[in-house]
Design an enzyme around this catalytic site. Structure first.
Site, PDB file in Angstrom:
ATOM      1  N   ASN A  40      -7.189  15.146  76.404  1.00  0.00           N
ATOM      2  CA  ASN A  40      -7.482  13.483  75.883  1.00  0.00           C
ATOM      3  C   ASN A  40      -9.681  14.392  76.185  1.00  0.00           C
ATOM      4  OD1 ASN A  40      -8.804  11.492  76.444  1.00  0.00           O
ATOM      5  ND2 ASN A  40      -7.733  10.882  78.869  1.00  0.00           N
ATOM      6  N   ARG A  53     -19.312   0.123  80.512  1.00  0.00           N
ATOM      7  CA  ARG A  53     -19.347  -1.144  79.962  1.00  0.00           C
ATOM      8  C   ARG A  53     -19.974  -2.760  80.179  1.00  0.00           C
ATOM      9  NH1 ARG A  53     -14.049   1.599  77.265  1.00  0.00           N
ATOM     10  NH2 ARG A  53     -14.826   3.406  79.182  1.00  0.00           N
ATOM     11  N   HIS A 108      -5.431   1.506  76.470  1.00  0.00           N
ATOM     12  CA  HIS A 108      -5.524   1.809  78.161  1.00  0.00           C
ATOM     13  C   HIS A 108      -3.435   2.291  77.604  1.00  0.00           C
ATOM     14  CE1 HIS A 108      -8.855   1.274  80.193  1.00  0.00           C
ATOM     15  NE2 HIS A 108      -8.655   2.415  79.989  1.00  0.00           N
ATOM     16  N   GLU A 111      -1.197   9.810  82.231  1.00  0.00           N
ATOM     17  CA  GLU A 111      -1.498  10.003  80.471  1.00  0.00           C
ATOM     18  C   GLU A 111      -0.983  11.248  80.296  1.00  0.00           C
ATOM     19  OE1 GLU A 111      -5.319   8.279  81.816  1.00  0.00           O
ATOM     20  OE2 GLU A 111      -5.260   6.541  79.459  1.00  0.00           O
ATOM     21  N   ARG A 158      -4.546  12.642  73.265  1.00  0.00           N
ATOM     22  CA  ARG A 158      -5.305  11.125  73.243  1.00  0.00           C
ATOM     23  C   ARG A 158      -6.145  10.612  72.329  1.00  0.00           C
ATOM     24  NH1 ARG A 158      -8.318   7.889  78.019  1.00  0.00           N
ATOM     25  NH2 ARG A 158      -7.599   6.217  77.219  1.00  0.00           N
TER      26      ARG A 158
END
Ligand code: ADP
Length: 398
Positions: free
Chosen positions: A8, A240, A180, A378, A92
């Site tokens: 990732n 962000r 996500h 993940e 990912r």
């Protein structure tokens, strides 16, 4: 013994894991993270028992590219493999656009198609693809599999994908996608295992990490989500902004004379918790600070999360469950309690002791909404997809 590697690769970190693949299935072997890429890269890896098995710091000022670091990471992995043979690498990939709804082997055509999506995820996609390219050079014969963060939201109801713009823009891809997805896929699966009845109900999953979003799930499927066209939308995040009056962007450019690039940097890298606190993007640091700006940043984070959670409820027609995950969601009892307090009108009540202990179920017995903490994984989702593809097409994944 066969092994699968997951990667990732983000802008400032690369997460990785090694899984053994046997007839019994997948077994996590080791994993870790290279952090602070671009400043002072630091590598930590742990084995399945959680013991640190590798620590490496690159000296301050030693600015290495992702490619160099991957090279070092693979050199280390080679020394760890023993009789295990890596048979595939799963990545990912943040954006799969409208075309890619399931994991797939990466070939030249896919790489080109994914590069075309870079403008839709400028902070993530280039790093994801750079890792793919670097590994093609390092290990040209090793199959690489793309697993998409957008895929879980691929079947969003049509209306949830539409932005209120002239139709032609939607047809050009200016629409809501959702992100996500690998994390939400994991949550949906764990929820099915733990509580098959409620997994079929109306659930809001809250992925609260450096990146943060919410997903409204019904029957374990995404029906609405806070991130839309890009991973900039929705909740306030570490750096962000999250959702913003679009007039602000116009003002920054037309009145303050900021260039598009400057606005991009402001909204992706200098806003959110970092921008409001003026101090840090890290929730733990903000809790420890006590400065009024840090306190306000935390309060705004909570307000945004509660407000946007409430805004997802109409899409669900009610609320049966909430799941917290990722760094803040899994560990921060204060933030969970504050968000849940704002949702008390839904009949949600927390058990303060269970919440303080990061228990698996943190709602009170009498709560109408069951609240869970489920650690995200993940990497495991990626490894399972890769194992599934290997099984279905044999060792010769292209
Ligand atoms: P990423 O999106 O980079 O994977 P993480 O899921 O690791 O991010 O989440 C990082 C955030 O989680 C940071 O704001 C960090 O402060 C917060 N966090 C991690 N552990 C804790 C903790 N024990 N208590 C409060 N916040 C935590």
């Amino acid at each position: 013994m066969k092994a699968i590697v997951t990667l990732n690769a983000g802008s400032s970190s690369i997460k990785f894991a090694l899984y053994e693949l046997s007839a019994d299935g997948l077994r996590f072997d080791a994993g870790g993270k290279i952090e602070e890429i671009g400043t002072a890269p630091r590598l930590r890896a742990r084995d399945a028992k959680g013991e640190v098995i590798l620590e490496h710091d690159w000296p301050q000022g030693d600015i290495l590219s992702h490619e160099h670091l991957l090279d070092d990471l693979f050199a280390w992995a080679a020394t760890q493999l023993g009789d295990r043979e890596i048979v595939a690498i799963g990545h990912r990939i943040v954006h799969g656009g409208t075309a890619f709804a399931a994991p797939r082997p990466i070939d030249d055509a896919l790489l080109d198609a994914l590069a075309d999506l870079i403008p839709l995820a400028p902070l993530h996609q280039p790093h994801n693809l750079a890792a793919v390219r670097a590994l093609r050079t390092l290990a040209p014969h090793l199959p690489q599999i793309a697993c998409f963060d957008t895929a879980f939201h691929h079947d969003l109801p049509q209306l949830a994908t539409r932005l209120p713009l002239p139709r032609a823009f939607h047809d050009q891809g200016v629409r809501r996608y959702g992100f996500h997805g690998l994390s939400y896929e994991h949550i949906a699966a764990r929820l099915r295992d733990a509580d098959p009845e409620r997994a079929g109900g109306r659930v809001i999953a809250a992925h609260l990490g450096n990146g943060a979003s919410l997903c409204a799930m019904q029957e374990g499927k995404s029906v609405d989500t806070t991130m839309g066209f890009t991973a900039l939308d929705g909740l306030m995040m570490g750096t962000r902004s999250g959702a913003l009056d679009p007039g602000v962007v116009l003002h920054l450019q037309t009145q303050l004379g900021m260039s598009a690039k400057e606005v991009e940097t402001l909204l992706y890298k200098k806003s959110g918790l970092l921008g409001v606190s003026g101090a840090s993007s890290d929730m733990r640091t903000l809790h420890a600070s006590g400065a009024p700006e840090a306190t306000e940043a935390i309060e705004l984070f909570v307000r945004q999360a509660a407000r946007q959670a409430a805004a997802l409820i109409p899409a669900l027609g009610g609320l049966d469950g909430v799941v917290f995950t990722a760094g803040i969601g899994e560990n921060d009892a204060v933030i969970r309690a504050r968000i849940c307090k704002s949702l008390a009108w839904t009949g949600l009540a927390l058990d303060p002791d269970a919440n303080g202990a990061n228990a698996a179920v943190i709602s009170a017995r009498e709560s109408k909404v069951l609240v869970r903490v489920i650690p995200t994984d993940e990497e495991a989702v990626i490894a399972h997809h890769v194992a599934g593809l290997i099984k279905s097409v044999g060792r010769s994944v292209p």
